[in-house]
Design a protein around this motif. Structure first.
Motif, PDB file in Angstrom:
ATOM      1  N   GLU A  32       3.058 -43.584 158.937  1.00 50.23           N
ATOM      2  CA  GLU A  32       1.893 -43.845 158.075  1.00 50.23           C
ATOM      3  C   GLU A  32       2.129 -43.439 156.621  1.00 50.23           C
ATOM      4  O   GLU A  32       1.730 -44.146 155.690  1.00 50.23           O
ATOM      5  CB  GLU A  32       0.657 -43.123 158.626  1.00 50.23           C
TER       6      GLU A  32
ATOM      7  N   THR B 286      10.300 -42.472 165.048  1.00 57.55           N
ATOM      8  CA  THR B 286       8.884 -42.772 165.205  1.00 57.55           C
ATOM      9  C   THR B 286       8.638 -44.249 165.423  1.00 57.55           C
ATOM     10  O   THR B 286       7.888 -44.642 166.328  1.00 57.55           O
ATOM     11  CB  THR B 286       8.118 -42.291 163.952  1.00 57.55           C
ATOM     12  N   HIS B 287       9.291 -45.088 164.624  1.00 56.28           N
ATOM     13  CA  HIS B 287       8.975 -46.518 164.649  1.00 56.28           C
ATOM     14  C   HIS B 287       9.997 -47.343 165.446  1.00 56.28           C
ATOM     15  O   HIS B 287       9.641 -48.016 166.410  1.00 56.28           O
ATOM     16  CB  HIS B 287       8.855 -47.048 163.211  1.00 56.28           C
TER      17      HIS B 287
ATOM     18  N   GLY C  93      10.266 -45.286 168.784  1.00 51.58           N
ATOM     19  CA  GLY C  93       8.981 -44.847 169.321  1.00 51.58           C
ATOM     20  C   GLY C  93       7.850 -45.866 169.249  1.00 51.58           C
ATOM     21  O   GLY C  93       6.846 -45.734 169.954  1.00 51.58           O
ATOM     22  N   GLY C  94       8.000 -46.850 168.360  1.00 49.97           N
ATOM     23  CA  GLY C  94       6.988 -47.905 168.306  1.00 49.97           C
ATOM     24  C   GLY C  94       5.734 -47.591 167.498  1.00 49.97           C
ATOM     25  O   GLY C  94       4.798 -48.384 167.482  1.00 49.97           O
ATOM     26  N   GLN C  95       5.716 -46.432 166.818  1.00 51.28           N
ATOM     27  CA  GLN C  95       4.563 -46.084 165.979  1.00 51.28           C
ATOM     28  C   GLN C  95       4.964 -46.135 164.505  1.00 51.28           C
ATOM     29  O   GLN C  95       6.021 -45.619 164.138  1.00 51.28           O
ATOM     30  CB  GLN C  95       4.076 -44.657 166.305  1.00 51.28           C
ATOM     31  N   GLU C  96       4.133 -46.701 163.678  1.00 47.41           N
ATOM     32  CA  GLU C  96       4.450 -46.778 162.256  1.00 47.41           C
ATOM     33  C   GLU C  96       4.440 -45.387 161.605  1.00 47.41           C
ATOM     34  O   GLU C  96       3.703 -44.490 162.044  1.00 47.41           O
ATOM     35  CB  GLU C  96       3.442 -47.687 161.552  1.00 47.41           C
TER      36      GLU C  96
ATOM     37  N   GLU D  71       6.578 -55.974 163.657  1.00 47.75           N
ATOM     38  CA  GLU D  71       5.269 -55.506 163.189  1.00 47.75           C
ATOM     39  C   GLU D  71       4.944 -56.005 161.775  1.00 47.75           C
ATOM     40  O   GLU D  71       3.765 -56.133 161.421  1.00 47.75           O
ATOM     41  CB  GLU D  71       5.204 -53.976 163.203  1.00 47.75           C
TER      42      GLU D  71
ATOM     43  N   THR E 164       5.816 -54.257 159.035  1.00 47.64           N
ATOM     44  CA  THR E 164       5.438 -53.041 158.309  1.00 47.64           C
ATOM     45  C   THR E 164       6.277 -52.921 157.049  1.00 47.64           C
ATOM     46  O   THR E 164       7.508 -52.925 157.124  1.00 47.64           O
ATOM     47  CB  THR E 164       5.710 -51.798 159.185  1.00 47.64           C
TER      48      THR E 164
END
Lengths: 107, 107
Positions: free
Chosen positions: B98, B89-90, B93-96, B71, B73
């Motif tokens: 925030e 989460t990341h 889970g694949g979500q940044e 990503e 990030t």
């Protein structure tokens, strides 16, 4: 630095002489890193490309190892003479340099 | 190691005491790296996640800096207490995450 379009990590891991795993440093990775930094400066490509040294990437016997993100391409046995081609073809051109890619069994 | 689904680079750059740029090491990045390695071992996530230390990622004053690919990030001011959430989460889970992301002006 700005978020780069492509980010190169050059393994510069060192190990003591005679260590059974060897190391990328022992196989010449410092010169590879310097070649990447030199090419970055020559091209003034700081907005598009980042070059960072890293610790061990895993397959030490095929070093010097270089990984390029976001593609996650692992290049092996990279020499300073390969750096210009990696810039032209991959970092700017977006195509992997097939002849330097790690085998599917390795990465 | 196998090609990871996500690759974490933790900046462990050191600089002499009093250096105007400071460093991620001076801001605690070694403990962050150890927390990532500990979590990797606890979860036995070696097939999915790689954790590698790196040299300077650029915005030293916001360190410790951690970048996650593919990503790209950039997380800043990461502490050992954040590592479990980044994993859940990341990395898995694949979500940044925030709240830890660098600002758009930085990266």
């Amino acid at each position: 630095m700005p978020r780069p379009a492509r980010h190169v990590f050059v393994c510069t891991q060192q190990r003591p002489p005679g260590h059974p795993r060897g190391s990328c440093a022992a196989q010449g990775s410092t010169a590879v890193l310097q070649a990447f930094w030199g090419e970055l400066q020559k091209r003034q490509a700081y907005e598009a490309v980042a070059i960072t040294y890293s610790g061990c990437l895993g397959p030490c016997d095929g070093g010097p190892n270089v990984v390029v993100y976001p593609e996650g391409t692992l290049y092996q046995r990279v020499t300073p003479a390969d750096v210009n081609e990696i810039f032209d073809t991959h970092l700017i051109g977006g195509q992997e340099v097939e002849r330097l890619k790690a085998s599917g069994a390795t990465w």
